[in-house]
Design an enzyme around this catalytic site. Sequence first.
Site, PDB file in Angstrom:
ATOM      1  N   ASP A   1     -16.028  39.482  44.687  1.00  0.00           N
ATOM      2  CA  ASP A   1     -15.385  38.115  45.012  1.00  0.00           C
ATOM      3  C   ASP A   1     -16.335  37.327  45.759  1.00  0.00           C
ATOM      4  OD1 ASP A   1     -13.560  37.926  43.011  1.00  0.00           O
ATOM      5  OD2 ASP A   1     -11.983  38.772  44.623  1.00  0.00           O
TER       6      ASP A   1
ATOM      7  N   THR B   1      -3.071  49.923  39.320  1.00  0.00           N
ATOM      8  CA  THR B   1      -3.439  51.530  39.161  1.00  0.00           C
ATOM      9  C   THR B   1      -4.615  52.091  40.006  1.00  0.00           C
ATOM     10  OG1 THR B   1      -4.618  51.330  37.084  1.00  0.00           O
ATOM     11  CG2 THR B   1      -2.245  51.540  36.846  1.00  0.00           C
TER      12      THR B   1
ATOM     13  N   ASP C   1     -13.668  42.292  49.116  1.00  0.00           N
ATOM     14  CA  ASP C   1     -14.022  42.365  47.794  1.00  0.00           C
ATOM     15  C   ASP C   1     -15.149  42.093  47.213  1.00  0.00           C
ATOM     16  OD1 ASP C   1     -14.277  41.770  44.855  1.00  0.00           O
ATOM     17  OD2 ASP C   1     -11.893  42.264  44.561  1.00  0.00           O
TER      18      ASP C   1
ATOM     19  N   ARG D   1     -11.821  47.643  37.991  1.00  0.00           N
ATOM     20  CA  ARG D   1     -10.634  48.432  38.670  1.00  0.00           C
ATOM     21  C   ARG D   1      -9.240  47.506  38.210  1.00  0.00           C
ATOM     22  NH1 ARG D   1     -10.369  50.591  44.649  1.00  0.00           N
ATOM     23  NH2 ARG D   1      -9.861  48.606  45.121  1.00  0.00           N
TER      24      ARG D   1
HETATM   25  C1  PRP Z   1     -15.448  47.017  42.771  1.00  0.00           C
HETATM   26  C2  PRP Z   1     -16.690  47.868  43.368  1.00  0.00           C
HETATM   27  C3  PRP Z   1     -16.686  48.960  42.410  1.00  0.00           C
HETATM   28  C4  PRP Z   1     -15.164  49.328  42.553  1.00  0.00           C
HETATM   29  C5  PRP Z   1     -15.011  50.398  43.449  1.00  0.00           C
HETATM   30  O1  PRP Z   1     -15.479  46.467  41.339  1.00  0.00           O
HETATM   31  O2  PRP Z   1     -17.564  46.963  43.041  1.00  0.00           O
HETATM   32  O3  PRP Z   1     -17.147  48.836  41.095  1.00  0.00           O
HETATM   33  O4  PRP Z   1     -14.518  48.333  42.910  1.00  0.00           O
HETATM   34  O5  PRP Z   1     -13.757  50.917  43.573  1.00  0.00           O
HETATM   35  P1  PRP Z   1     -13.654  52.539  43.183  1.00  0.00           P
HETATM   36  O6  PRP Z   1     -14.317  53.362  43.900  1.00  0.00           O
HETATM   37  O7  PRP Z   1     -11.850  52.721  43.629  1.00  0.00           O
HETATM   38  O8  PRP Z   1     -13.463  52.658  41.598  1.00  0.00           O
HETATM   39  P2  PRP Z   1     -14.361  45.790  40.749  1.00  0.00           P
HETATM   40  O9  PRP Z   1     -13.448  46.655  40.045  1.00  0.00           O
HETATM   41  O10 PRP Z   1     -13.381  44.909  41.681  1.00  0.00           O
HETATM   42  O11 PRP Z   1     -15.042  44.797  39.752  1.00  0.00           O
HETATM   43  P3  PRP Z   1     -16.043  43.542  39.974  1.00  0.00           P
HETATM   44  O12 PRP Z   1     -17.319  44.231  40.424  1.00  0.00           O
HETATM   45  O13 PRP Z   1     -16.082  42.894  38.629  1.00  0.00           O
HETATM   46  O14 PRP Z   1     -15.532  42.596  41.151  1.00  0.00           O
HETATM   47  N1  URA Z   2     -13.769  47.309  45.657  1.00  0.00           N
HETATM   48  C1  URA Z   2     -14.322  46.364  46.560  1.00  0.00           C
HETATM   49  O1  URA Z   2     -14.815  45.321  46.265  1.00  0.00           O
HETATM   50  N2  URA Z   2     -14.079  46.521  47.812  1.00  0.00           N
HETATM   51  C2  URA Z   2     -13.180  47.603  48.141  1.00  0.00           C
HETATM   52  O2  URA Z   2     -13.107  47.480  49.568  1.00  0.00           O
HETATM   53  C3  URA Z   2     -12.876  48.372  47.433  1.00  0.00           C
HETATM   54  C4  URA Z   2     -13.075  48.217  46.252  1.00  0.00           C
END
Ligand code: PRP
Ligand code: URA
Length: 211
Positions: A205, A108, A202, A104
């Site tokens: 993370d 944006t 997150d 994400r």
């Molecule tokens: C996080 C989470 C989802 C997304 C949710 O992933 O694991 O995939 O955000 O957000 P949304 O519903 O607004 O799309 P992230 O993009 O942080 O990637 P990661 O899993 O690599 O940390």
């Molecule tokens: N992605 C995450 O990992 N945490 C949130 O709260 C939203 C998006």
Amino acid sequence: MAKFEVLDHPLIQHKLTMIRDKNVGTKAFRETVREIASLMAYEVSRSMPLKDVEVETPIAKTTQKELAGKKVAIVPILRAGLGMVDGMTELIPAAKIGFIGMYRDEKTLKPHEYFVKLPNDITERQLFIVDPMLATGGSAIDAIGALKKRGCKEKNMKFACLVAAPEGVKAVRSTYPDVDIYTCALDDHLNENGYIVPGLGDAGDRLFGTK
Ligand code: PRP
Ligand code: URA
């Protein structure tokens, strides 16, 4: 309209509360996500069909039940969805695994797909799409879209997350009304940075120790 279910099993609720705590470190966070995913597999698979089968016990012949429906594929949305795979395969060891890489954009909040690798027979399978967080819903919507583009049917998809925001649930349900959604918690709202409140931070993370 497909199912929307908050999994209120006491063990799930207890473990989710544990990992919301910001002081929980990577090791405990990862282990607990795995345990929750295992409990979720039990709940998400509840509606799998059964058929009669003959079996001979040491005492008598009998008619009993075995799984009859489609075989399962678990599809984690990378990265954070990976944290739920081992817990699910503990209960469904024959499941195949497909991967959808999505991140994400921090500004944006739009998802970007960077990797897709799926089992060859993915269209024949019951799909459990897993990602700990359903925030705006953008990542889930794009992941479902990526699967549909490759021939998978909405009615064969179940989306399982740990924490959902009302905004994300609404977005997924209005875009793909035939996909079942299972979450361990429906939280309050998204903050100005697109994080779920109260959420757990997150998920990627915290699982992998980045940041
Ligand atoms: C996080 C989470 C989802 C997304 C949710 O992933 O694991 O995939 O955000 O957000 P949304 O519903 O607004 O799309 P992230 O993009 O942080 O990637 P990661 O899993 O690599 O940390
Ligand atoms: N992605 C995450 O990992 N945490 C949130 O709260 C939203 C998006």
